[in-house]
Design a protein around this motif. Structure first.
Motif, PDB file in Angstrom:
ATOM      1  N   PRO A 153       0.770  -1.326  -0.295  1.00  0.00           N
ATOM      2  CA  PRO A 153      -0.097   0.131   0.027  1.00  0.00           C
ATOM      3  C   PRO A 153       0.825   1.203   0.113  1.00  0.00           C
ATOM      4  O   PRO A 153       1.818   1.372   0.671  1.00  0.00           O
ATOM      5  CB  PRO A 153      -0.826  -0.088   1.251  1.00  0.00           C
ATOM      6  N   GLY A 154       0.603   2.124  -0.793  1.00  0.00           N
ATOM      7  CA  GLY A 154       1.158   3.285  -0.949  1.00  0.00           C
ATOM      8  C   GLY A 154       1.190   3.907  -2.503  1.00  0.00           C
ATOM      9  O   GLY A 154       0.393   3.529  -3.059  1.00  0.00           O
ATOM     10  N   PRO A 155       2.189   4.835  -2.784  1.00  0.00           N
ATOM     11  CA  PRO A 155       2.117   5.321  -3.951  1.00  0.00           C
ATOM     12  C   PRO A 155       2.460   4.734  -5.352  1.00  0.00           C
ATOM     13  O   PRO A 155       1.837   5.037  -6.497  1.00  0.00           O
ATOM     14  CB  PRO A 155       3.037   6.676  -4.080  1.00  0.00           C
ATOM     15  N   GLU A 156       3.065   3.669  -4.954  1.00  0.00           N
ATOM     16  CA  GLU A 156       3.284   2.577  -6.106  1.00  0.00           C
ATOM     17  C   GLU A 156       2.159   1.456  -6.544  1.00  0.00           C
ATOM     18  O   GLU A 156       2.169   0.987  -7.203  1.00  0.00           O
ATOM     19  CB  GLU A 156       4.657   2.055  -5.955  1.00  0.00           C
ATOM     20  N   ALA A 157       1.261   1.391  -5.422  1.00  0.00           N
ATOM     21  CA  ALA A 157       0.261   0.501  -5.570  1.00  0.00           C
ATOM     22  C   ALA A 157      -0.743   0.713  -6.702  1.00  0.00           C
ATOM     23  O   ALA A 157      -0.764   1.711  -7.182  1.00  0.00           O
ATOM     24  CB  ALA A 157      -0.446   0.354  -4.210  1.00  0.00           C
ATOM     25  N   SER A 158      -1.053  -0.436  -7.319  1.00  0.00           N
ATOM     26  CA  SER A 158      -1.755  -0.447  -8.498  1.00  0.00           C
ATOM     27  C   SER A 158      -3.076  -0.996  -8.141  1.00  0.00           C
ATOM     28  O   SER A 158      -3.341  -1.869  -7.300  1.00  0.00           O
ATOM     29  CB  SER A 158      -1.406  -0.806  -9.576  1.00  0.00           C
ATOM     30  N   ARG A 159      -4.234  -0.760  -8.940  1.00  0.00           N
ATOM     31  CA  ARG A 159      -5.611  -1.267  -8.918  1.00  0.00           C
ATOM     32  C   ARG A 159      -5.540  -2.708  -9.136  1.00  0.00           C
ATOM     33  O   ARG A 159      -6.178  -3.427  -8.237  1.00  0.00           O
ATOM     34  CB  ARG A 159      -6.821  -0.603  -9.545  1.00  0.00           C
ATOM     35  N   LEU A 160      -5.057  -3.092 -10.098  1.00  0.00           N
ATOM     36  CA  LEU A 160      -4.670  -4.248 -10.597  1.00  0.00           C
ATOM     37  C   LEU A 160      -4.004  -5.341  -9.646  1.00  0.00           C
ATOM     38  O   LEU A 160      -4.292  -6.234  -9.137  1.00  0.00           O
ATOM     39  CB  LEU A 160      -4.124  -4.591 -11.895  1.00  0.00           C
ATOM     40  N   GLY A 161      -2.998  -4.793  -8.951  1.00  0.00           N
ATOM     41  CA  GLY A 161      -2.305  -5.445  -8.015  1.00  0.00           C
ATOM     42  C   GLY A 161      -3.013  -5.866  -6.779  1.00  0.00           C
ATOM     43  O   GLY A 161      -2.757  -6.839  -6.277  1.00  0.00           O
ATOM     44  N   VAL A 162      -3.841  -4.687  -6.251  1.00  0.00           N
ATOM     45  CA  VAL A 162      -4.685  -5.024  -5.041  1.00  0.00           C
ATOM     46  C   VAL A 162      -5.797  -6.152  -5.274  1.00  0.00           C
ATOM     47  O   VAL A 162      -6.039  -6.940  -4.596  1.00  0.00           O
ATOM     48  CB  VAL A 162      -5.090  -3.755  -4.429  1.00  0.00           C
ATOM     49  N   HIS A 163      -6.284  -6.059  -6.710  1.00  0.00           N
ATOM     50  CA  HIS A 163      -7.238  -6.980  -6.963  1.00  0.00           C
ATOM     51  C   HIS A 163      -6.628  -8.260  -7.092  1.00  0.00           C
ATOM     52  O   HIS A 163      -7.224  -9.317  -6.439  1.00  0.00           O
ATOM     53  CB  HIS A 163      -7.754  -6.603  -8.542  1.00  0.00           C
ATOM     54  N   LEU A 164      -5.367  -8.412  -7.591  1.00  0.00           N
ATOM     55  CA  LEU A 164      -4.699  -9.796  -7.810  1.00  0.00           C
ATOM     56  C   LEU A 164      -4.518 -10.344  -6.486  1.00  0.00           C
ATOM     57  O   LEU A 164      -4.724 -11.456  -6.218  1.00  0.00           O
ATOM     58  CB  LEU A 164      -3.459  -9.444  -8.654  1.00  0.00           C
ATOM     59  N   ARG A 165      -3.861  -9.561  -5.491  1.00  0.00           N
ATOM     60  CA  ARG A 165      -3.342 -10.070  -4.197  1.00  0.00           C
ATOM     61  C   ARG A 165      -4.619 -10.250  -3.358  1.00  0.00           C
ATOM     62  O   ARG A 165      -4.432 -11.063  -2.429  1.00  0.00           O
ATOM     63  CB  ARG A 165      -2.412  -9.219  -3.571  1.00  0.00           C
ATOM     64  N   ALA A 166      -5.920  -9.988  -3.523  1.00  0.00           N
ATOM     65  CA  ALA A 166      -7.010 -10.505  -2.990  1.00  0.00           C
ATOM     66  C   ALA A 166      -7.142 -12.101  -3.021  1.00  0.00           C
ATOM     67  O   ALA A 166      -7.807 -12.411  -1.947  1.00  0.00           O
ATOM     68  CB  ALA A 166      -8.123  -9.629  -3.381  1.00  0.00           C
ATOM     69  N   TYR A 167      -6.804 -12.439  -4.280  1.00  0.00           N
ATOM     70  CA  TYR A 167      -7.018 -13.998  -4.317  1.00  0.00           C
ATOM     71  C   TYR A 167      -5.964 -14.873  -4.625  1.00  0.00           C
ATOM     72  O   TYR A 167      -5.811 -16.002  -4.852  1.00  0.00           O
ATOM     73  CB  TYR A 167      -7.868 -14.088  -5.566  1.00  0.00           C
ATOM     74  N   PHE A 168      -4.735 -14.183  -4.873  1.00  0.00           N
ATOM     75  CA  PHE A 168      -3.722 -14.754  -5.256  1.00  0.00           C
ATOM     76  C   PHE A 168      -2.418 -14.495  -4.608  1.00  0.00           C
ATOM     77  O   PHE A 168      -2.151 -13.265  -4.154  1.00  0.00           O
ATOM     78  CB  PHE A 168      -3.194 -14.634  -6.741  1.00  0.00           C
ATOM     79  N   ASP A 169      -1.367 -15.140  -4.091  1.00  0.00           N
ATOM     80  CA  ASP A 169      -0.265 -14.996  -3.623  1.00  0.00           C
ATOM     81  C   ASP A 169       0.652 -14.402  -4.858  1.00  0.00           C
ATOM     82  O   ASP A 169       0.929 -15.279  -5.923  1.00  0.00           O
ATOM     83  CB  ASP A 169       0.522 -16.024  -2.865  1.00  0.00           C
ATOM     84  N   ALA A 170       1.402 -13.293  -5.002  1.00  0.00           N
ATOM     85  CA  ALA A 170       2.052 -13.012  -6.079  1.00  0.00           C
ATOM     86  C   ALA A 170       3.391 -12.654  -5.857  1.00  0.00           C
ATOM     87  O   ALA A 170       3.490 -11.711  -4.732  1.00  0.00           O
ATOM     88  CB  ALA A 170       1.406 -11.675  -6.791  1.00  0.00           C
TER      89      ALA A 170
END
Length: 282
Positions: A162-179
């Motif tokens: 979480p922070g200025p480099e976070a992306s919508r797709l990254g948050v979405h993905l990590r809700a369901y996958f370990d990345a």
């Protein structure tokens, strides 16, 4: 053509095979083929393929990864949108009867029609990376894990905290996958080389998602949060809600409206999603 394992990482061999089939690569399709045996070996290793499973390759191209992975899986579905490359794939994979070459756009095929507990692999064309990953999220019931190559900047944003480099797709993905980013890959190992470097990403579906809100509500929360990258959370909500409604939601979700949305941890996004959809199941 038999015995292609390893040879397709040679630019000379790739050039000769493509020329024989009258194929000129199209940059607009993101056609940059891996030409490095060590990285190819690392990709196959990261798949942890155990022999009795179905792998699906997005954008099989000339078959470089296809022929390297085929001996490790029960079935490999090689999806390729450029029909000019179908005859190339049929030639390079001829020694592997477990490979099924599937012409068409990967985004148009339901994953459940391709197999169960799928291993997804591919050097993703940069232009469709987001579409492929969102499809992976929404159709995750058919997926077990994935190993994909993406643009380096995209890969770094996918795993950013979480922070200025976070992306919508990254948050979405990590809700369901370990990345995780397992390797940064220089542009020089591709034929022809792209304009930017890449990153190798490994994804494993979580046994239990990190969020409990219904998917439509969670995606709505993401849309609200990332609708204004430099806005505070309250200002972002005011873009779609009245002031009274925004303040009510912030209070119920126990969120500080002065923080920026991209700074919220997943559990806070989940609370916001539940508040946006009070009838959803926790």
């Amino acid at each position: 053509m038999r015995g292609m394992e390893g040879k397709l990482t040679s630019p000379t061999v790739l050039r000769e095979v493509l020329s024989r089939h009258g194929v000129r690569l199209r940059p607009e399709l993101g056609q940059h083929f891996l030409a490095d045996g060590n990285i190819l070996e690392r990709i196959v290793e990261l798949t942890e393929a155990g022999g009795d499973e179905t792998a699906v390759e997005v954008g099989a191209g000339a078959g470089t990864l296809t022929v390297a992975l085929a001996p490790r899986v029960r079935e490999l579905v090689a999806v390729e949108v450029d029909r000019r490359l179908i005859s190339v794939l049929e030639e390079t994979t001829a020694a592997h009867p477990n490979v099924r070459v599937l012409p068409g756009d990967f985004r148009g095929f339901p994953l459940s029609s391709l197999g169960e507990r799928i291993l997804l692999v591919g050097n993703l064309p940069y232009g469709i990376t987001s579409d492929v990953l969102v499809k992976l999220i929404r159709e995750r019931e058919a997926v077990e894990r994935a190993v994909v190559m993406v643009q380096r900047e995209v890969g770094e944003k996918l795993v950013a905290p979480p922070g200025p480099e976070a992306s919508r797709l990254g948050v979405h993905l990590r809700a369901y996958f370990d990345a995780e980013v397992v390797r940064k890959v220089p542009r020089t190992v591709f034929f022809p080389p792209p304009a930017v470097d890449s990153a190798l990403i490994r994804l494993r579906k979580l046994p239990v998602p990190h969020v409990t809100a219904p998917e439509p509500a969670f995606e709505r929360a993401l849309s609200l949060i990332f609708s204004g990258r430099r806005k505070t959370l309250r200002r972002a909500l005011l873009g779609q809600l009245s002031a009274a409604e925004a303040d009510r939601i912030l209070a119920e979700a126990r969120l500080d409206g002065r923080v920026r949305g991209e700074a919220l941890p997943l559990e806070a996004v989940d609370r916001l999603a539940h508040t946006l959809d009070p009838g959803g199941t926790r």
